[in-house]
Design an enzyme around this catalytic site. Structure first.
Site, PDB file in Angstrom:
ATOM      1  N   CYS A   1     -30.206  16.877  10.223  1.00 53.66           N
ATOM      2  CA  CYS A   1     -30.667  17.417   8.941  1.00 53.66           C
ATOM      3  C   CYS A   1     -31.287  18.797   9.146  1.00 53.66           C
ATOM      4  O   CYS A   1     -31.635  19.165  10.266  1.00 53.66           O
ATOM      5  CB  CYS A   1     -31.716  16.502   8.333  1.00 53.66           C
ATOM      6  SG  CYS A   1     -31.215  14.788   8.217  1.00 53.66           S
TER       7      CYS A   1
ATOM      8  N   ARG B   1     -24.744  23.195  10.662  1.00 50.56           N
ATOM      9  CA  ARG B   1     -25.168  21.967  11.326  1.00 50.56           C
ATOM     10  C   ARG B   1     -24.397  20.752  10.817  1.00 50.56           C
ATOM     11  O   ARG B   1     -24.427  19.701  11.439  1.00 50.56           O
ATOM     12  CB  ARG B   1     -26.667  21.718  11.078  1.00 50.56           C
ATOM     13  CG  ARG B   1     -27.566  22.803  11.597  1.00 50.56           C
ATOM     14  CD  ARG B   1     -28.939  22.715  10.959  1.00 50.56           C
ATOM     15  NE  ARG B   1     -29.630  21.506  11.340  1.00 50.56           N
ATOM     16  CZ  ARG B   1     -30.646  21.460  12.190  1.00 50.56           C
ATOM     17  NH1 ARG B   1     -31.088  22.549  12.750  1.00 50.56           N
ATOM     18  NH2 ARG B   1     -31.230  20.324  12.470  1.00 50.56           N
TER      19      ARG B   1
ATOM     20  N   TRP C   1     -28.257  14.682   6.770  1.00 45.09           N
ATOM     21  CA  TRP C   1     -27.156  14.093   7.515  1.00 45.09           C
ATOM     22  C   TRP C   1     -27.561  12.633   7.696  1.00 45.09           C
ATOM     23  O   TRP C   1     -28.488  12.334   8.445  1.00 45.09           O
ATOM     24  CB  TRP C   1     -26.991  14.817   8.853  1.00 45.09           C
ATOM     25  CG  TRP C   1     -25.672  14.570   9.449  1.00 45.09           C
ATOM     26  CD1 TRP C   1     -24.483  15.157   9.117  1.00 45.09           C
ATOM     27  CD2 TRP C   1     -25.388  13.650  10.489  1.00 45.09           C
ATOM     28  NE1 TRP C   1     -23.490  14.640   9.891  1.00 45.09           N
ATOM     29  CE2 TRP C   1     -24.008  13.733  10.736  1.00 45.09           C
ATOM     30  CE3 TRP C   1     -26.168  12.767  11.231  1.00 45.09           C
ATOM     31  CZ2 TRP C   1     -23.383  12.958  11.700  1.00 45.09           C
ATOM     32  CZ3 TRP C   1     -25.555  11.995  12.186  1.00 45.09           C
ATOM     33  CH2 TRP C   1     -24.169  12.096  12.419  1.00 45.09           C
TER      34      TRP C   1
ATOM     35  N   ASN D   1     -36.592  15.198   8.951  1.00 39.00           N
ATOM     36  CA  ASN D   1     -35.490  15.060   9.905  1.00 39.00           C
ATOM     37  C   ASN D   1     -35.930  14.021  10.928  1.00 39.00           C
ATOM     38  O   ASN D   1     -37.078  14.044  11.371  1.00 39.00           O
ATOM     39  CB  ASN D   1     -35.231  16.359  10.677  1.00 39.00           C
ATOM     40  CG  ASN D   1     -34.714  17.463   9.795  1.00 39.00           C
ATOM     41  OD1 ASN D   1     -34.493  17.263   8.614  1.00 39.00           O
ATOM     42  ND2 ASN D   1     -34.531  18.631  10.382  1.00 39.00           N
ATOM     43  N   GLY D   2     -34.990  13.147  11.351  1.00 40.26           N
ATOM     44  CA  GLY D   2     -35.345  12.161  12.379  1.00 40.26           C
ATOM     45  C   GLY D   2     -35.292  10.756  11.815  1.00 40.26           C
ATOM     46  O   GLY D   2     -34.693  10.517  10.766  1.00 40.26           O
TER      47      GLY D   2
ATOM     48  N   GLU E   1     -13.722  10.993  32.019  1.00 43.03           N
ATOM     49  CA  GLU E   1     -14.333  11.875  31.024  1.00 43.03           C
ATOM     50  C   GLU E   1     -14.567  13.274  31.607  1.00 43.03           C
ATOM     51  O   GLU E   1     -14.364  14.278  30.916  1.00 43.03           O
ATOM     52  CB  GLU E   1     -15.644  11.243  30.521  1.00 43.03           C
ATOM     53  CG  GLU E   1     -16.444  12.071  29.527  1.00 43.03           C
ATOM     54  CD  GLU E   1     -15.710  12.389  28.226  1.00 43.03           C
ATOM     55  OE1 GLU E   1     -14.613  11.847  27.990  1.00 43.03           O
ATOM     56  OE2 GLU E   1     -16.225  13.223  27.456  1.00 43.03           O
TER      57      GLU E   1
ATOM     58  N   LYS F   1     -12.930  16.651  29.988  1.00 41.62           N
ATOM     59  CA  LYS F   1     -13.716  17.828  29.571  1.00 41.62           C
ATOM     60  C   LYS F   1     -13.127  19.092  30.178  1.00 41.62           C
ATOM     61  O   LYS F   1     -12.972  20.105  29.509  1.00 41.62           O
ATOM     62  CB  LYS F   1     -15.191  17.703  30.007  1.00 41.62           C
ATOM     63  CG  LYS F   1     -16.043  16.734  29.236  1.00 41.62           C
ATOM     64  CD  LYS F   1     -16.355  17.121  27.817  1.00 41.62           C
ATOM     65  CE  LYS F   1     -15.319  16.676  26.834  1.00 41.62           C
ATOM     66  NZ  LYS F   1     -15.287  15.335  26.371  1.00 41.62           N
TER      67      LYS F   1
ATOM     68  N   GLU G   1      -9.728  19.983  28.566  1.00 41.43           N
ATOM     69  CA  GLU G   1      -9.831  20.423  27.171  1.00 41.43           C
ATOM     70  C   GLU G   1     -10.276  21.867  27.039  1.00 41.43           C
ATOM     71  O   GLU G   1      -9.700  22.616  26.272  1.00 41.43           O
ATOM     72  CB  GLU G   1     -10.885  19.572  26.430  1.00 41.43           C
ATOM     73  CG  GLU G   1     -10.421  18.234  25.979  1.00 41.43           C
ATOM     74  CD  GLU G   1     -11.472  17.588  25.094  1.00 41.43           C
ATOM     75  OE1 GLU G   1     -12.564  17.255  25.610  1.00 41.43           O
ATOM     76  OE2 GLU G   1     -11.212  17.407  23.899  1.00 41.43           O
TER      77      GLU G   1
ATOM     78  N   HIS H   1      -2.307   5.683  46.892  1.00 44.08           N
ATOM     79  CA  HIS H   1      -1.050   5.145  46.356  1.00 44.08           C
ATOM     80  C   HIS H   1      -0.223   6.224  45.659  1.00 44.08           C
ATOM     81  O   HIS H   1       0.672   5.904  44.892  1.00 44.08           O
ATOM     82  CB  HIS H   1      -1.336   3.988  45.398  1.00 44.08           C
ATOM     83  CG  HIS H   1      -1.995   2.826  46.086  1.00 44.08           C
ATOM     84  ND1 HIS H   1      -1.345   2.036  47.013  1.00 44.08           N
ATOM     85  CD2 HIS H   1      -3.274   2.360  46.028  1.00 44.08           C
ATOM     86  CE1 HIS H   1      -2.182   1.114  47.484  1.00 44.08           C
ATOM     87  NE2 HIS H   1      -3.361   1.296  46.896  1.00 44.08           N
TER      88      HIS H   1
ATOM     89  N   LYS I   1     -11.264  18.802  15.951  1.00 46.52           N
ATOM     90  CA  LYS I   1     -12.428  17.920  16.159  1.00 46.52           C
ATOM     91  C   LYS I   1     -12.121  16.508  15.695  1.00 46.52           C
ATOM     92  O   LYS I   1     -12.542  15.540  16.293  1.00 46.52           O
ATOM     93  CB  LYS I   1     -13.627  18.498  15.407  1.00 46.52           C
ATOM     94  CG  LYS I   1     -14.923  17.707  15.591  1.00 46.52           C
ATOM     95  CD  LYS I   1     -15.407  17.794  17.018  1.00 46.52           C
ATOM     96  CE  LYS I   1     -16.662  16.984  17.285  1.00 46.52           C
ATOM     97  NZ  LYS I   1     -16.890  16.775  18.729  1.00 46.52           N
TER      98      LYS I   1
END
Ligand code: M6R
Length: 609
Positions: free
Chosen positions: A2, A27, A75, A101-102, A482, A486, A489, A505, A604
């Site tokens: 937020c 944001r 948000w 916010n939070g 992962e 990254k 990408e 192998h 995204k």
């Protein structure tokens, strides 16, 4: 996340606040609102779901003239993204306005108490409870009332509050969520980040944990939770508006990597009690079906799939049920046998990924209980699920996922523990040991960031490599996948993620001085086996970069470069081990001059098959 902006001073607050919200648009948000104490003393509030344009058209270009006001972009974390749940929130008397916010962890308990004492709460939010708590505590001094109200609230917050009876006073406070004060000429500002106020002032005070700021047009006083004065320096910010949106970071991805401690704090908050007991209340709707489960299927794509591998391992270990993760596009056309005893967990940051939604819908049609794990309130995946767990990570803007990976792992681990406890297969001791590791995770993630300061520079030395082989074993294997994703990408360099035991192998033939081996060698039950595999690679001239646990004194003998991360519960290892690998990918991308935040060919949210 937020956004907050507040103003007190001689100018007309409405246009200043709306312009501030425009600077916070980057944001991401799902609703916006504004509150003003007009010159005639009336409180004016307007709020709308959707884009800022919706709020602007509701205002029809006009706000009453006012010298004070608050505005917010929301948000959603508690309650749907609609007009009613949008901020600002107002108390029963219509005098006190709050934006926040939070997350207030104990908001249910606070709401119940307020309702029992006769308050009428009109939204589903945690924030509204704060407005009513300030109302109860108010005796003519807004700062004192806010301090008293916050004494009853647990959680993470940045808040801004005003009272109609004190029409030049704004009060703000923060705990684990950023809040800054802007000092202008005869006017002051409050904001969640500098971008919102930079066009008016570059003199700001970054509030610290527990600070309470009492703003008047002519200045600000900062006090601590005990009411005692706090000296806070005024900083001069020379960021461009664009840099301000990124919080001074060069890229959103770098900002989001550094937001991980805070994102984890929000993710864990309210789900792990101080004594380490894990409570996932969102599981309620499927709880009656858990006892009869025969197995668990996780479905996801990309980064969410890698997090799901950790989730599947945790579920299988703690429930004794077969559990596996499958890539959505594979699950969709080769579905496993599904029946009402198969729990399906759909994991998607955006909640809009077509390849994840379709198999989830299919599983629902087969009568499976469905749990969704997503970062996005109101997203499509939430409509397919009986129970939904939100990551609470705040919006992620960079295409390459970072904080949503670590919060997905944490959320899935908490979910696995809660399911196992419900089924009676996880003992209290095991649960509380895990819970304590979860509580320590935000600080450990910060330490992982601190220990990784040299990684981007080190990455530059490897940036010219032909390719990279990332390896892990057991619980460290998803991190290898992962880390490789990254790098691929954002730097466009070929990278493979492999189980270390598989090297011999086939892929070992790729290794040479131009193809480094990146070993995720944090503490695990198969650490020694992994080291043997690393030695096989080293014997083929591959340079070795190792991510290892603090206290590992032998790793330096097997690797050319070592990055340490704090030790944690083995199942949570990915959350910390991925941090240097995110920064490594970032460093290679920088050295190669690629577009970090919007890499070529990627979106995204992938809403097509
Ligand atoms: O929104 P989702 O979590 O469903 O997205 C899934 C993948 O498209 C996503 O994780 C993708 O792999 C990211 N770009 C990873 O950084």
């Amino acid at each position: 996340m937020c956004g907050i902006v507040g103003y007190t001073g001689p100018r007309d607050a409405g246009p200043i606040l709306l312009e501030g919200l425009r600077h916070l648009e980057y944001r991401g948000y799902d609703s916006a609102g504004i509150a003003l104490v007009a010159d005639d003393g009336e409180l004016f509030v307007e709020k709308r779901a959707g884009k800022l344009a919706n709020l602007r058209s509701a205002l029809n270009g006009r706000t009453p003239h006012a010298g004070i006001g608050l505005a917010h972009t929301r948000w959603a974390t508690h309650g749907r993204p609609d007009d009613r749940n949008a901020h600002p929130h107002v108390d029963c008397s219509g005098a006190i306005t709050v934006v926040h916010n939070g997350i207030i962890e104990n908001f249910r308990e606070l709401r119940d108490g307020l309702v029992a004492r006769g308050h009428v709460l009109v939204s589903e939010t945690d924030t509204e409870a704060l407005a009513h708590l300030v109302e109860e505590a108010y005796a003519g001094d807004l700062a004192a009332a806010v301090r008293s109200a916050l004494g009853a609230a647990h959680g993470a917050y940045a808040i801004a509050v005003m009272h109609r009876a004190e029409p030049d006073r704004l009060v703000g406070s923060r705990m684990n969520v950023p809040l800054v004060v802007g000092i202008g000429e005869g006017e002051t500002f409050l904001a969640s980040d500098v971008a919102a106020i930079l066009e008016h002032t570059n003199r700001v005070i970054f509030l610290e944990e527990g600070d309470l700021a009492d703003l008047r047009p002519w200045g600000v006083t900062v006090t601590g939770p005990d009411g005692g004065p706090r000296e806070r320096p005024v900083s001069r910010i020379d960021w461009t508006p664009e840099a301000a949106e990124k919080g001074g970071y060069a890229h959103f991805m770098l900002k989001e990597i550094h937001e991980q401690p805070q994102a984890l704090r929000q993710c864990i908050s309210g789900r792990v009690r101080r004594d380490g007991r894990i409570r996932v209340e969102e599981l309620g709707p499927v709880a009656p079906r858990l006892a009869a489960l025969s197995r668990v299927e996780l479905v996801a794509c990309g980064t969410a799939y890698h997090a799901s591998l950790v989730g599947a391992a945790a579920l299988q270990a703690w429930t004794g049920l077969p559990a596996r993760a499958t890539v959505g596009s594979e699950f969709r056309y080769s579905p496993p046998p599904l029946d009402p005893t198969t729990l399906v967990i759909a994991v998607s940051q955006s909640g809009e990924t077509a390849d994840t939604i379709a198999p989830t819908r299919y599983a629902r049609e087969q009568g499976c209980p469905i749990v969704a794990v997503t970062n996005t309130v109101g997203s499509a995946i939430t409509r397919e699920a009986e129970a939904v767990l939100f990551l609470q990570a705040g919006p992620e803007i960079a295409v390459a996922a970072s904080k949503t990976f670590t919060t997905q792992v944490a959320t899935l681990v908490m979910l696995a523990a809660a399911i196992a406890r419900e089924r009676g297969s996880l003992g209290v001791e095991e649960e509380t040991a895990l819970g304590r590791s979860l509580l320590a995770l935000p600080a450990a993630a910060q330490r992982a960031l601190d220990l990784s300061v040299g990684v981007a520079g080190m990455a530059g030395r490897y940036a010219g490599s032909r390719g990279f082989m990332f390896v892990g074993r057991g619980t460290t294997f998803p991190t290898a996948l992962e880390g490789a994703l990254k790098l691929k990408e954002i730097s466009y360099v070929h990278a493979e993620g492999y189980p270390a035991g598989e090297l011999k192998h086939g892929p070992i033939s790729l290794l040479d001085a131009d193809c480094p081996l990146v070993a995720v060698a944090t503490r695990s039950t198969v650490y020694d086996k992994l080291i043997s595999n690393v030695m096989e690679g080293r014997a083929r001239d591959a340079r070795v970069i190792a991510v290892a646990s603090e206290g590992d004194e032998q790793i330096g003998r097997f690797a050319d470069d070592v990055v340490l991360v704090p030790d944690t519960h083995e199942i949570l290892g990915a959350v910390l081990a991925i941090v240097p690998l995110q920064l490594f990918a970032y460093g290679v991308a920088l050295a190669r001059g690629t577009d970090v935040d919007q890499p070529r060919n990627l979106a995204k949210s992938v809403t097509v098959e």
